[in-house]
Structures are given as C-alpha cells and as structure tokens.
Enzyme design. Structure first.
Site, PDB file in Angstrom:
ATOM      1  CD  GLU A  86      -6.303  -6.277   1.817  1.00  0.00           C
ATOM      2  OE1 GLU A  86      -5.048  -6.269   1.959  1.00  0.00           O
ATOM      3  OE2 GLU A  86      -6.929  -5.461   1.125  1.00  0.00           O
ATOM      4  CE1 TYR A 103      -4.339  -1.354   0.120  1.00  0.00           C
ATOM      5  CE2 TYR A 103      -3.167  -3.094   1.300  1.00  0.00           C
ATOM      6  CZ  TYR A 103      -4.281  -2.660   0.614  1.00  0.00           C
ATOM      7  OH  TYR A 103      -5.337  -3.520   0.412  1.00  0.00           O
TER       8      TYR A 103
END
Length: 396
Positions: free
Chosen positions: A140, A98
């Site tokens: 996640e 990310y």
C-alpha cells in the site's frame, strides 16, 4: 516465510480455525465497531456488513493466506495481497489500523476457541497475521507513492449522463483546478459521499472514460435491495441527489485489472455482464488509442439492449480496432446481429495465447473461466474484477 515451529502449529490448528472462522469474524466486527463506531460509519461498507459479504471475504482471505504459507512456503500470494492492497489504498487505510484490527481479531479468536488458544497457538497465528499485514502495508505504501499520495480530493461534477433507467455516468474535474493524473484502463476510484444520517460512506467505481482525458468519468448502477441486501446507500444517493455543480471526494485510481501483460499483438478477450461493462469500455478506448493490432473478442451479457449501459461506446471503440469480433447476448429483446440468452462461448473462437479480462457477477465469471480453460486459455492469463468483497479469490 513462516517459521518452522509456527508452520507446524498453524498446520495442526488450521482445520479448527477454518471451521470457526465465520464466528470469529462475526465477533471481530462486533468488537471492532463497538470500540470504533466511526469505522462502520465512515470506512466500512454498511451494506456489505449487513449482507455478511465482508465477513465472508475477510474469513476466506485469512484462511487462503495461511493455506498458501503452508503449501508454498517459498512464495508470497501476490494475487491475493495485491487485490486487497489496491482496495485498501483507495480507501486510505492507514498502517496504524492494522494494529487495531489485530487487537480485536485476536480477542475474537480467544473468545471463540477458548482454551485451545495456547500461547504457542496464539504466537503462530500472530506470525501469520503480521506476515500478511506487513506485506499489505508495504504494498500500500508503494501504491500511494506511485499514485501521488494518500487521501481524497474534491472533484466537481461537470456532466451527468443517464445511460439506462438504473445507470448514470458522472464526469468530474478537480475542484482546485489542478492536474488530472492519468490512469490505467480497468482501474477504479473510491468515492465518498455524505449521507443524511451524518455518515460518509465510500464505494469504488470503475473509471468508464478513456485514459488521458481531462475529466474523470465513472458510471453508477443503482443498487436495488432484496430480502438479504439493503438498497445501495451510495448508489441511490448519487442517482437521487448529485447534479452538475455538486462536489464529490475521489481517491486517485487504483486496481490491478489492467492490460499490462498484453502486448500490441496479443489476442485479447474482454467479457462483461451488466455494470461490469465499465472497465471494459476504458480498456477498449485505450486499445483503440494505442493502436492494438492483435485480435480482440468482445462479449457482453445483459437483460436487454435497453439495460446495456454505455452500449454506443462499447460498439464505437470496438469498431476502431482492426481485428475485432463483437458478441452481445440479451435475455430478451435481442436485435438482429445479437444473441438471445446468456453469454455462451460454444461458437466463439478463442485463439491460442489469448489473455482474457472478465468483469461481472461471480457465477458469470466462474462459468466463463471454466469454458476458457476448456478452450485452451491458461489460467494465469485469465484476469477478473469483482465489484464488492472478493469472495472468489478468498475462496481460492
């Protein structure tokens, strides 16, 4: 969720960012893959990159998330986040990636918008990004914990069944001889294959076997390209090269198109078109095994009976349920007891309180959703699965 100063800035700049988001995502992916070519080779779907579908999905998701923060500041768009998180978890996206995305996305924003990206604007959109990213990282992490961990596992093909001219089902067992985790009907697995150019591309396929079996089964439609979309790299590889005894890498099951919200007496409608039949087969098998008592309406549309993959399973599992109505629609060669043409709800009763599950091409699902709402189905009770980038959800 979004601080007041950032909310005001995002609201003021959202039209400009939204108007440029297509160019921003174009430049973002160009920068990302130039710096990290391994991501395009081994993680991102090269077909979706070539067609532009992934760029559209990313652009729409960012805009949809920002819009939700402004319009509903006290809630989180869990439908959007959950669907993305399941896909990321199946791919093995790591938290550190990310930060990589952030670096190249914000560089692309600065390139496209130029001097309009003041420190205040950059800080506001930075807040939007990390609200979304950190929420996805947390979801996640939970999904990985529930599934038994991150990563792919080797499975051996033990059976290969030709369903139609363009659809093949593969049945696999763990190559290490270990246990097979159960899955929830409607979920998918990621499948990674080595391609001739050295790439290891990953695709998701819905599990089309019954939950609780000692093998995994998924069914693959050969993707034939056109002027816009190339031939499917992985689907054609699986059709042409994979045989009994070969090994593939599979993730644990993920996906949020599951029957959790439906009790044993809930009226259900399971509608599919083309290869969208695969999660529906698993759902019907599960409903039959668990003794679902409520009425179940089954709809399916295809080009012809010969193109209807898993048709025998479709009929067999439906017949095991105590209260089922089956409606098959074919564009040609419709046999007695089936319908000619596209799926049509005009003469199909939809009971009050029905929960609907849809899987197929976007135009099919959009049209069916509209008709279901007209017949009294609550929007919250209509669930769907998109094969590939979720352009529908990203568009709101």
């Amino acid at each position: 969720m979004l601080s007041e100063p950032s909310a005001a800035t995002v609201r003021a700049t959202l039209p400009a960012v939204g108007a440029a988001i297509g160019e921003i995502t174009e430049r973002f992916y160009a920068r990302l893959f130039a710096a990290h070519p391994e991501l395009l080779r081994d993680l991102f779907n090269r077909g979706n990159q070539a067609s532009g579908a992934q760029k559209q999905a990313l652009a729409g998701s960012i805009a949809a998330f920002a819009t939700h923060l402004l319009d509903h500041p006290d809630t989180r768009p869990d439908a959007l986040l959950g669907r993305i998180a399941h896909k990321h978890a199946s791919l093995g996206v790591a938290p550190g990636q990310y930060a990589v995305v952030h670096e190249h996305l914000f560089a692309a924003i600065a390139e496209v918008l130029g001097d309009a990206v003041t420190p205040e604007v950059a800080a506001a959109w930075d807040e939007v990004y990390w609200l979304m990213a950190n929420a996805l990282i947390a979801i996640e992490k939970r999904l990985h914990e529930e599934s038994g961990g991150r990563g792919l596992r080797e499975w051996e093909v033990v059976e290969r069944v030709t369903e139609t001219a363009d659809v093949v089902s593969l049945r696999l067992r763990p190559a290490d001889g270990g246990a097979v985790r159960d899955f929830r009907a409607g979920q998918y697995v990621s499948v990674r294959v080595p391609l001739p150019d050295g790439a290891r591309q990953i695709r998701q396929y819905s599990l089309s076997g019954a939950p609780g079996e000692a093998v995994r089964q998924f069914s693959v439609k050969r993707v034939r390209g056109d002027a816009v979309t190339p031939d499917g790299e992985v689907s054609n590889h699986l059709h042409a090269r994979v045989r009994v005894g070969d090994r593939l890498e599979l993730s644990e099951p993920y996906g949020d198109l599951v029957l959790d919200s439906a009790g044993p007496d809930t009226p259900l409608l399971l509608a599919s078109a083309g290869i969208g039949v695969t999660p529906v087969i698993a759902m019907l098998a599960d409903l039959a095994a668990t003794g679902h008592r409520g009425p179940v309406t089954v709809l399916h549309g295809d080009r012809s009976p010969a193109d209807h993959a898993l048709r025998t399973d479709h009929e067999t599992y439906a017949e095991k349920l105590p209260d089922t109505s089956v409606h098959f629609f074919y564009e040609r060669d419709a046999a007695p007891g089936t319908h000619t043409g596209l799926v049509d709800l005009s003469d199909v009763p939809v009971r009050p309180g029905t929960h609907a599950y849809l899987c197929g091409p976007l135009p099919f699902m959009r049209a069916l959703r509209t008709r279901l709402i007209e017949k009294g189905t609550l929007p919250a009770d209509i669930h769907y699965e998109v094969f590939g980038p979720d352009l529908w959800l990203a568009q709101g």
